[in-house]
Design an enzyme around this catalytic site. Structure first.
Site, PDB file in Angstrom:
ATOM      1  N   SER A 132       0.817  -1.206   0.000  1.00 31.99           N
ATOM      2  CA  SER A 132       0.000   0.000   0.000  1.00 31.99           C
ATOM      3  C   SER A 132       0.857   1.266   0.000  1.00 31.99           C
ATOM      4  O   SER A 132       1.712   1.410  -0.859  1.00 31.99           O
ATOM      5  CB  SER A 132      -0.947  -0.065   1.194  1.00 31.99           C
ATOM      6  OG  SER A 132      -2.053   0.748   0.950  1.00 31.99           O
ATOM      7  N   HIS A 147      -7.489  -5.724  -0.075  1.00 29.47           N
ATOM      8  CA  HIS A 147      -6.272  -4.937   0.142  1.00 29.47           C
ATOM      9  C   HIS A 147      -5.520  -5.476   1.362  1.00 29.47           C
ATOM     10  O   HIS A 147      -5.903  -5.182   2.503  1.00 29.47           O
ATOM     11  CB  HIS A 147      -6.738  -3.491   0.373  1.00 29.47           C
ATOM     12  CG  HIS A 147      -5.639  -2.490   0.438  1.00 29.47           C
ATOM     13  ND1 HIS A 147      -4.866  -2.152  -0.652  1.00 29.47           N
ATOM     14  CD2 HIS A 147      -5.182  -1.733   1.466  1.00 29.47           C
ATOM     15  CE1 HIS A 147      -4.002  -1.224  -0.302  1.00 29.47           C
ATOM     16  NE2 HIS A 147      -4.161  -0.954   0.982  1.00 29.47           N
TER      17      HIS A 147
HETATM   18  C1  GTR Z   1      -5.339   4.697   1.628  1.00 26.58           C
HETATM   19  C2  GTR Z   1      -4.721   5.467   0.503  1.00 26.58           C
HETATM   20  C3  GTR Z   1      -4.000   4.551  -0.432  1.00 26.58           C
HETATM   21  C4  GTR Z   1      -3.151   3.512   0.275  1.00 26.58           C
HETATM   22  C5  GTR Z   1      -3.739   3.073   1.603  1.00 26.58           C
HETATM   23  C6  GTR Z   1      -2.755   2.415   2.578  1.00 26.58           C
HETATM   24  O1  GTR Z   1      -6.071   5.493   2.481  1.00 26.58           O
HETATM   25  O2  GTR Z   1      -5.751   6.142  -0.168  1.00 26.58           O
HETATM   26  O3  GTR Z   1      -3.240   5.298  -1.344  1.00 26.58           O
HETATM   27  O4  GTR Z   1      -1.868   3.960   0.434  1.00 26.58           O
HETATM   28  O5  GTR Z   1      -4.297   4.093   2.325  1.00 26.58           O
HETATM   29  O6  GTR Z   1      -1.586   2.753   2.631  1.00 26.58           O
HETATM   30  O7  GTR Z   1      -3.216   1.581   3.341  1.00 26.58           O
END
Ligand code: GTR
Length: 411
Positions: A249, A390
């Site tokens: 992420s 995710h």
């Molecule tokens: C979210 C963000 C993403 C990603 C994510 C993370 O809020 O929009 O770009 O980086 O966090 O890091 O878990």
């Protein structure tokens, strides 16, 4: 009266849902028509026809564009950098590993800024081993249930092992690799208000004096990864020429930028890195440049704001970031349920980086179209899209280890 309130509430939620849908596109048919910047052409229009032209000219141009327009410029290795082993090689993970903890000091002050690295070395190793290095989100003790990991300020006993699924320490060690991790907040807090006044930025100058191409937090975290690699260069147990940098992420954006800035990383892995990571910005699918700069104004350099809602004006797109790894192996992974990170845009970046890998004489990415879920494609560029959300799962790690075996070898 009551039913009137309920109807109003339902209407408001439908409206706000529609507003959200309008704000973020999740519909492939609504991806704008776009043209990617030429990867194999110098800024002055000269075609890049051979490896020498890429290595000697174009790579530097692309790197410079990302520095000035996206992530910002980072400083080099501090002169006073030093390494303090705070816990020496105790038996861990049921005897299969040795656990070491190292404090990496960024300045000469005893209580100055520093980061704490947790390192598992395979106990059976006969010589230097390859290693995986990555930052973690919630503190080193969350990486494993191992009771010997030191709890630091803010760490809770009850959090031990809470993110162990994301790290798979046993699997990594069983496959003969070392595993090293650092809490990213040690380098700089992920905090739009205080990042630059409390993190490593303050060592390099006042928080209010950052130029438009000055480094953001992603660059700062990546800089920290390079300092961990500096440590590996000083020890015999790890082969510093076979270190894979991994991140998930926002930390996947970080591993990519770290790999671009520091060619000592032998292999680079981006797990679900999305916007500002592996995903093509011009697709504006899921998270967009405007949205990321608004939610996280400290992640990128100020110049990146110029492209809010104007992705087509960017002199780069993220396939060029992937190409900066060439000819080193790079792996991009997506999750099918992670539309915010735009899996298709992540795949397309990997695919559009392929011509550079081919120019440099490697196999690039074998998949000609987006692979089906759970079917990795592994050349010198690797890609998979995993079932699920995710996250980092055992499936991802298995693919990364197979990819590392292919390229870093088990020696
Ligand atoms: C979210 C963000 C993403 C990603 C994510 C993370 O809020 O929009 O770009 O980086 O966090 O890091 O878990």
């Amino acid at each position: 009266m009551r039913s009137c309130n309920i109807i109003t509430a339902v209407l408001i939620s439908i409206l706000s849902c529609n507003t959200l849908m309008a704000q973020f596109n999740y519909d492939e048919s609504k991806v704008p028509a776009y043209e990617l910047p030429e990867l194999l052409q110098l800024n002055d229009g000269t075609p890049v026809k051979d490896a020498a032209a890429w290595n000697e000219k174009r790579r530097a141009e692309v790197l410079e564009l990302f520095r000035s327009e996206v992530y910002g410029r980072r400083p080099g290795r501090p002169k006073a950098l030093r390494f303090e082993v705070t816990k020496k090689d105790e038996e861990a993970l049921g005897g299969k590993a040795r656990r070491r903890e190292v404090r990496i000091h960024f300045t000469s002050e005893e209580n100055g800024p520093s980061m704490n690295m947790l390192l598992y070395l395979p106990a059976k190793a006969k010589g230097p081993t390859p290693a995986f290095l990555g930052l973690n989100f919630r503190g080193n003790p969350t990486v494993s249930k191992d009771p010997g990991i030191t709890l630091r300020k803010g760490d809770k006993e009850s959090d031990r092992g809470k993110s162990s699924g994301r790290w798979q320490a046993d699997m990594v060690i069983d496959r003969g690799y070392a595993l090293a991790t650092i809490w990213y907040g040690d380098i700089e807090p992920d905090d739009k208000r205080n990042a630059f006044s409390q993190g490593i930025h303050r060592v390099y100058g006042p928080a209010n004096k950052i130029p438009p191409d000055g480094w953001g937090s992603i660059a700062a975290w990546g800089w920290g990864l390079s300092r961990a690699l500096d440590y590996f260069e000083t020890i015999d147990e790890i082969d510093h020429k076979r270190v894979a940098v991994i991140g998930h992420s926002r930390l996947g954006k970080t591993s990519l930028w770290a790999g671009a800035e520091d060619e000592r990383f032998a292999l680079v892995i981006s797990n679900d890195s999305g916007c500002g990571g592996a995903a093509l910005s011009r697709r504006a699918f899921g998270e967009t440049v405007k949205r990321i700069n608004t939610s996280f104004p400290h992640w990128f350099c100020d110049n990146f704001n110029k492209y809010n809602g104007r992705e087509a004006d960017l002199p780069v797109d993220q396939h060029m970031l992937i190409a900066l790894m060439a000819p080193r192996p790079v792996y991009v992974a997506s999750a099918a349920g992670d539309r915010w990170a735009d899996p298709r845009g992540e795949y397309l970046s990997a695919k559009h980086a392929d011509p550079v890998y081919r120019l440099l004489g490697t196999e690039g990415l074998p998949a000609q179209k987006m692979p089906p879920v759970d079917k990795p494609s592994m050349g010198r560029i690797g890609y998979h899209i995993r079932t699920g959300n995710h996250d980092v799962k055992a499936f991802d790690w298995k693919a990364y280890l197979d990819f590392a075996d292919k390229h870093l070898g088990r020696r």
